[in-house]
Design a protein around this motif. Structure first.
Motif, PDB file in Angstrom:
ATOM      1  N   PRO A 210       3.725 -12.334   0.023  1.00 38.42           N
ATOM      2  CA  PRO A 210       2.594 -12.380  -0.909  1.00 38.42           C
ATOM      3  C   PRO A 210       3.083 -12.352  -2.349  1.00 38.42           C
ATOM      4  O   PRO A 210       4.165 -11.824  -2.645  1.00 38.42           O
ATOM      5  CB  PRO A 210       1.801 -11.104  -0.572  1.00 38.42           C
ATOM      6  CG  PRO A 210       2.280 -10.683   0.775  1.00 38.42           C
ATOM      7  CD  PRO A 210       3.700 -11.126   0.864  1.00 38.42           C
ATOM      8  N   GLU A 211       2.283 -12.906  -3.237  1.00 33.69           N
ATOM      9  CA  GLU A 211       2.640 -12.940  -4.658  1.00 33.69           C
ATOM     10  C   GLU A 211       2.297 -11.592  -5.301  1.00 33.69           C
ATOM     11  O   GLU A 211       1.356 -11.453  -6.082  1.00 33.69           O
ATOM     12  CB  GLU A 211       1.920 -14.087  -5.351  1.00 33.69           C
ATOM     13  CG  GLU A 211       2.383 -15.459  -4.863  1.00 33.69           C
ATOM     14  CD  GLU A 211       1.653 -16.595  -5.545  1.00 33.69           C
ATOM     15  OE1 GLU A 211       0.869 -16.326  -6.475  1.00 33.69           O
ATOM     16  OE2 GLU A 211       1.857 -17.747  -5.142  1.00 33.69           O
ATOM     17  N   CYS A 212       3.073 -10.587  -4.911  1.00 32.67           N
ATOM     18  CA  CYS A 212       2.944  -9.245  -5.458  1.00 32.67           C
ATOM     19  C   CYS A 212       4.229  -8.494  -5.105  1.00 32.67           C
ATOM     20  O   CYS A 212       5.103  -9.043  -4.428  1.00 32.67           O
ATOM     21  CB  CYS A 212       1.718  -8.520  -4.901  1.00 32.67           C
ATOM     22  SG  CYS A 212       1.705  -8.325  -3.118  1.00 32.67           S
ATOM     23  N   ARG A 213       4.350  -7.246  -5.549  1.00 31.93           N
ATOM     24  CA  ARG A 213       5.587  -6.501  -5.332  1.00 31.93           C
ATOM     25  C   ARG A 213       5.781  -6.117  -3.859  1.00 31.93           C
ATOM     26  O   ARG A 213       6.762  -6.462  -3.226  1.00 31.93           O
ATOM     27  CB  ARG A 213       5.596  -5.244  -6.206  1.00 31.93           C
ATOM     28  CG  ARG A 213       6.853  -4.397  -6.053  1.00 31.93           C
ATOM     29  CD  ARG A 213       6.784  -3.142  -6.911  1.00 31.93           C
ATOM     30  NE  ARG A 213       7.950  -2.319  -6.688  1.00 31.93           N
ATOM     31  CZ  ARG A 213       9.123  -2.466  -7.327  1.00 31.93           C
ATOM     32  NH1 ARG A 213       9.247  -3.428  -8.232  1.00 31.93           N
ATOM     33  NH2 ARG A 213      10.144  -1.691  -7.059  1.00 31.93           N
ATOM     34  N   GLU A 214       4.807  -5.376  -3.315  1.00 33.47           N
ATOM     35  CA  GLU A 214       4.880  -4.903  -1.940  1.00 33.47           C
ATOM     36  C   GLU A 214       3.520  -5.045  -1.288  1.00 33.47           C
ATOM     37  O   GLU A 214       2.523  -5.349  -1.948  1.00 33.47           O
ATOM     38  CB  GLU A 214       5.346  -3.440  -1.900  1.00 33.47           C
ATOM     39  CG  GLU A 214       6.750  -3.236  -2.433  1.00 33.47           C
ATOM     40  CD  GLU A 214       7.158  -1.766  -2.414  1.00 33.47           C
ATOM     41  OE1 GLU A 214       8.061  -1.430  -1.645  1.00 33.47           O
ATOM     42  OE2 GLU A 214       6.565  -0.974  -3.168  1.00 33.47           O
ATOM     43  N   VAL A 215       3.457  -4.783   0.022  1.00 33.50           N
ATOM     44  CA  VAL A 215       2.199  -4.956   0.744  1.00 33.50           C
ATOM     45  C   VAL A 215       1.115  -4.047   0.183  1.00 33.50           C
ATOM     46  O   VAL A 215      -0.073  -4.396   0.175  1.00 33.50           O
ATOM     47  CB  VAL A 215       2.403  -4.715   2.259  1.00 33.50           C
ATOM     48  CG1 VAL A 215       2.740  -3.256   2.562  1.00 33.50           C
ATOM     49  CG2 VAL A 215       1.180  -5.172   3.048  1.00 33.50           C
ATOM     50  N   GLU A 216       1.489  -2.864  -0.347  1.00 34.00           N
ATOM     51  CA  GLU A 216       0.502  -1.960  -0.937  1.00 34.00           C
ATOM     52  C   GLU A 216      -0.251  -2.616  -2.087  1.00 34.00           C
ATOM     53  O   GLU A 216      -1.426  -2.302  -2.342  1.00 34.00           O
ATOM     54  CB  GLU A 216       1.174  -0.688  -1.457  1.00 34.00           C
ATOM     55  CG  GLU A 216       1.771   0.199  -0.393  1.00 34.00           C
ATOM     56  CD  GLU A 216       3.235  -0.093  -0.130  1.00 34.00           C
ATOM     57  OE1 GLU A 216       3.994   0.862   0.148  1.00 34.00           O
ATOM     58  OE2 GLU A 216       3.635  -1.275  -0.204  1.00 34.00           O
ATOM     59  N   ASN A 217       0.412  -3.503  -2.793  1.00 33.43           N
ATOM     60  CA  ASN A 217      -0.200  -4.147  -3.961  1.00 33.43           C
ATOM     61  C   ASN A 217      -1.256  -5.182  -3.577  1.00 33.43           C
ATOM     62  O   ASN A 217      -1.954  -5.708  -4.450  1.00 33.43           O
ATOM     63  CB  ASN A 217       0.869  -4.796  -4.832  1.00 33.43           C
ATOM     64  CG  ASN A 217       1.875  -3.785  -5.366  1.00 33.43           C
ATOM     65  OD1 ASN A 217       2.883  -3.508  -4.716  1.00 33.43           O
ATOM     66  ND2 ASN A 217       1.600  -3.219  -6.526  1.00 33.43           N
ATOM     67  N   LEU A 218      -1.383  -5.477  -2.279  1.00 34.72           N
ATOM     68  CA  LEU A 218      -2.467  -6.339  -1.820  1.00 34.72           C
ATOM     69  C   LEU A 218      -3.795  -5.599  -1.867  1.00 34.72           C
ATOM     70  O   LEU A 218      -4.857  -6.217  -1.892  1.00 34.72           O
ATOM     71  CB  LEU A 218      -2.206  -6.816  -0.384  1.00 34.72           C
ATOM     72  CG  LEU A 218      -1.045  -7.798  -0.181  1.00 34.72           C
ATOM     73  CD1 LEU A 218      -0.823  -8.030   1.293  1.00 34.72           C
ATOM     74  CD2 LEU A 218      -1.326  -9.115  -0.897  1.00 34.72           C
ATOM     75  N   LEU A 219      -3.745  -4.274  -1.846  1.00 31.26           N
ATOM     76  CA  LEU A 219      -4.953  -3.463  -1.970  1.00 31.26           C
ATOM     77  C   LEU A 219      -5.390  -3.465  -3.430  1.00 31.26           C
ATOM     78  O   LEU A 219      -4.582  -3.673  -4.325  1.00 31.26           O
ATOM     79  CB  LEU A 219      -4.682  -2.031  -1.519  1.00 31.26           C
ATOM     80  CG  LEU A 219      -4.026  -1.839  -0.152  1.00 31.26           C
ATOM     81  CD1 LEU A 219      -3.661  -0.381   0.050  1.00 31.26           C
ATOM     82  CD2 LEU A 219      -4.943  -2.327   0.948  1.00 31.26           C
ATOM     83  N   THR A 220      -6.647  -3.200  -3.668  1.00 36.42           N
ATOM     84  CA  THR A 220      -7.084  -2.999  -5.042  1.00 36.42           C
ATOM     85  C   THR A 220      -6.828  -1.540  -5.426  1.00 36.42           C
ATOM     86  O   THR A 220      -6.709  -0.662  -4.557  1.00 36.42           O
ATOM     87  CB  THR A 220      -8.581  -3.302  -5.202  1.00 36.42           C
ATOM     88  OG1 THR A 220      -9.326  -2.379  -4.386  1.00 36.42           O
ATOM     89  CG2 THR A 220      -8.899  -4.728  -4.774  1.00 36.42           C
ATOM     90  N   ALA A 221      -6.758  -1.280  -6.728  1.00 37.75           N
ATOM     91  CA  ALA A 221      -6.582   0.098  -7.196  1.00 37.75           C
ATOM     92  C   ALA A 221      -7.759   0.959  -6.748  1.00 37.75           C
ATOM     93  O   ALA A 221      -7.585   2.156  -6.455  1.00 37.75           O
ATOM     94  CB  ALA A 221      -6.444   0.113  -8.716  1.00 37.75           C
ATOM     95  N   VAL A 222      -8.943   0.371  -6.663  1.00 37.00           N
ATOM     96  CA  VAL A 222     -10.130   1.112  -6.227  1.00 37.00           C
ATOM     97  C   VAL A 222      -9.952   1.620  -4.798  1.00 37.00           C
ATOM     98  O   VAL A 222     -10.302   2.764  -4.474  1.00 37.00           O
ATOM     99  CB  VAL A 222     -11.387   0.225  -6.330  1.00 37.00           C
ATOM    100  CG1 VAL A 222     -12.593   0.905  -5.682  1.00 37.00           C
ATOM    101  CG2 VAL A 222     -11.689  -0.101  -7.786  1.00 37.00           C
ATOM    102  N   ILE A 223      -9.389   0.787  -3.923  1.00 40.17           N
ATOM    103  CA  ILE A 223      -9.179   1.194  -2.528  1.00 40.17           C
ATOM    104  C   ILE A 223      -8.095   2.272  -2.440  1.00 40.17           C
ATOM    105  O   ILE A 223      -8.248   3.267  -1.724  1.00 40.17           O
ATOM    106  CB  ILE A 223      -8.813  -0.030  -1.665  1.00 40.17           C
ATOM    107  CG1 ILE A 223     -10.024  -0.965  -1.550  1.00 40.17           C
ATOM    108  CG2 ILE A 223      -8.346   0.404  -0.275  1.00 40.17           C
ATOM    109  CD1 ILE A 223      -9.730  -2.293  -0.887  1.00 40.17           C
ATOM    110  N   VAL A 224      -6.995   2.101  -3.178  1.00 37.32           N
ATOM    111  CA  VAL A 224      -5.942   3.113  -3.167  1.00 37.32           C
ATOM    112  C   VAL A 224      -6.481   4.435  -3.700  1.00 37.32           C
ATOM    113  O   VAL A 224      -6.128   5.516  -3.210  1.00 37.32           O
ATOM    114  CB  VAL A 224      -4.720   2.648  -3.990  1.00 37.32           C
ATOM    115  CG1 VAL A 224      -3.674   3.754  -4.081  1.00 37.32           C
ATOM    116  CG2 VAL A 224      -4.103   1.395  -3.361  1.00 37.32           C
ATOM    117  N   ALA A 225      -7.374   4.379  -4.674  1.00 39.22           N
ATOM    118  CA  ALA A 225      -7.962   5.597  -5.247  1.00 39.22           C
ATOM    119  C   ALA A 225      -8.810   6.363  -4.232  1.00 39.22           C
ATOM    120  O   ALA A 225      -9.053   7.565  -4.405  1.00 39.22           O
ATOM    121  CB  ALA A 225      -8.799   5.248  -6.466  1.00 39.22           C
ATOM    122  N   MET A 226      -9.246   5.695  -3.161  1.00 39.24           N
ATOM    123  CA  MET A 226     -10.032   6.362  -2.126  1.00 39.24           C
ATOM    124  C   MET A 226      -9.175   7.245  -1.222  1.00 39.24           C
ATOM    125  O   MET A 226      -9.701   8.134  -0.545  1.00 39.24           O
ATOM    126  CB  MET A 226     -10.745   5.309  -1.262  1.00 39.24           C
ATOM    127  CG  MET A 226     -11.778   4.474  -1.986  1.00 39.24           C
ATOM    128  SD  MET A 226     -12.445   3.135  -0.931  1.00 39.24           S
ATOM    129  CE  MET A 226     -13.284   4.100   0.338  1.00 39.24           C
TER     130      MET A 226
END
Length: 342
Positions: A210-226
């Motif tokens: 994916p065009e991001c750093r790691e798989v975690e970055n596929l999540l939105t910050a809003v979801i990680v904040a949950m």
């Protein structure tokens, strides 16, 4: 993976009996187990039922495959990759989006076993990638996916690739880019996989990221904040919101969040030229941003509310345009029929 088999009856009659019989049994077995989507033309099914000494159980399964041809026979027009079984040939080759598989290779390989999907961590990442692919599959109305998750984190990717490719199994990999900024540069791990693939000469394989750093970055910050790991990291999300607002106002390309090191955070190194990500922090007057957690994927997999929100995100056009395109090949490589009781 889609396996498509059609041929002239006059040609199929020339195939060695034992090769045709055993290959047909392997296709039937893969269909029953739900490993792949097996598509055989009605004419071929009729001929096989009539001319091979199959059990009544096998004949019934072929009759079911025959009955599904009207529904699934044209699915190849949408597919990014599929296997086309042919009667002759001495090697597996690629022809456009099709993997050309001579029928004898069904017996000399493990191509009809489950597709292998190599991920950074076969437990946590494997569960998350299955969740992503399942939801993309539902978004497109394709049914279900089936695969065996293989571990390819750290330095194990090359060894895992050699093992599965030498076994002649369909093998795809989804890996982290580990990049700190948007780049057209191919990550080293991707280059290594491609090198092994070329060396072994097994075309039923590919690697994507994916065009991001790691798989975690596929999540939105809003979801990680949950997630519960974020309860004591509210200051981090305030800092991330500040950068996101700046990016929106200045209409900057790329998003900081997609390349932020969620595990370890980041500090500006003033001893050298600022990187892409450091420049954005500097614009917002930030010298450092703490990491959130190294357990984001594990905690997401345990949080039904967060997973529900991520499922909605996956089916959105925005997520598909940013992240979903790299999943096209893995999706078609893992698409499968349901397990059959026939």
């Amino acid at each position: 993976m889609i396996f498509y088999f059609d041929a002239d009856i006059s040609c199929i009659e020339k195939i060695e009996d034992v090769v045709l019989f055993e290959s047909t049994q392997e296709l039937i077995r893969a269909y029953r187990k739900g490993f792949h989507r097996i598509i055989i033309s009605r004419g071929i099914c009729d001929w096989l039922i009539l001319n091979l000494s199959l059990s009544e159980f096998d004949k019934a399964t072929l009759a079911r495959i025959r009955g599904e041809f009207t529904q699934f026979g044209g699915i190849r027009s949408d597919a990014e990759i599929w296997v086309e079984v042919v009667l002759d040939g001495d090697s597996m080759t690629r022809r456009g989006k099709a993997i050309i598989c001579p029928i004898k290779f069904i017996l000399s390989s493990l191509i009809l076993e489950r597709t292998v999907l190599l991920v950074e961590n076969s437990h946590s990442d494997g569960v998350l990638q299955r969740f992503i692919l399942d939801n993309i599959c539902r978004r497109k109305g394709f049914g279900r996916v089936e695969f065996e998750a293989g571990n390819a984190g750290g330095d194990s990717l090359e060894h895992a690739a050699r093992t599965y490719l030498n076994d002649r199994r369909i093998t795809f990999a989804i890996v982290d880019s580990d990049l700190d900024y948007p780049s057209e540069k191919i990550p080293m791990k991707v280059a290594k996989f491609n090198s092994v693939m070329a060396e072994i000469g097994w075309v039923a394989s590919a690697i994507v990221y994916p065009e991001c750093r790691e798989v975690e970055n596929l999540l939105t910050a809003v979801i990680v904040a949950m997630l519960k790991c974020s309860q004591e990291k509210r200051h981090v999300f305030s800092e991330l919101d500040k950068i996101s607002l700046m990016e929106s106002k200045e209409r900057l390309e790329g998003r900081f969040w997609r390349y932020f090191d969620i595990k370890n955070g980041i500090s500006i190194d003033r001893s050298k030229k600022l990187s892409w990500i450091e420049e954005r922090m500097d614009k917002c007057g930030l010298e450092s941003i703490d990491g959130i957690s190294s357990k984001v994927v594990e905690l997401l997999n345990e949080d039904n509310a967060a997973l529900s929100e991520f499922a909605k995100e996956i089916t959105s056009d925005r997520w598909w345009s940013e992240s979903g395109r790299c999943y096209s090949l893995p999706l078609w490589a893992t698409i499968a029929a349901g397990v059959s009781r026939t």
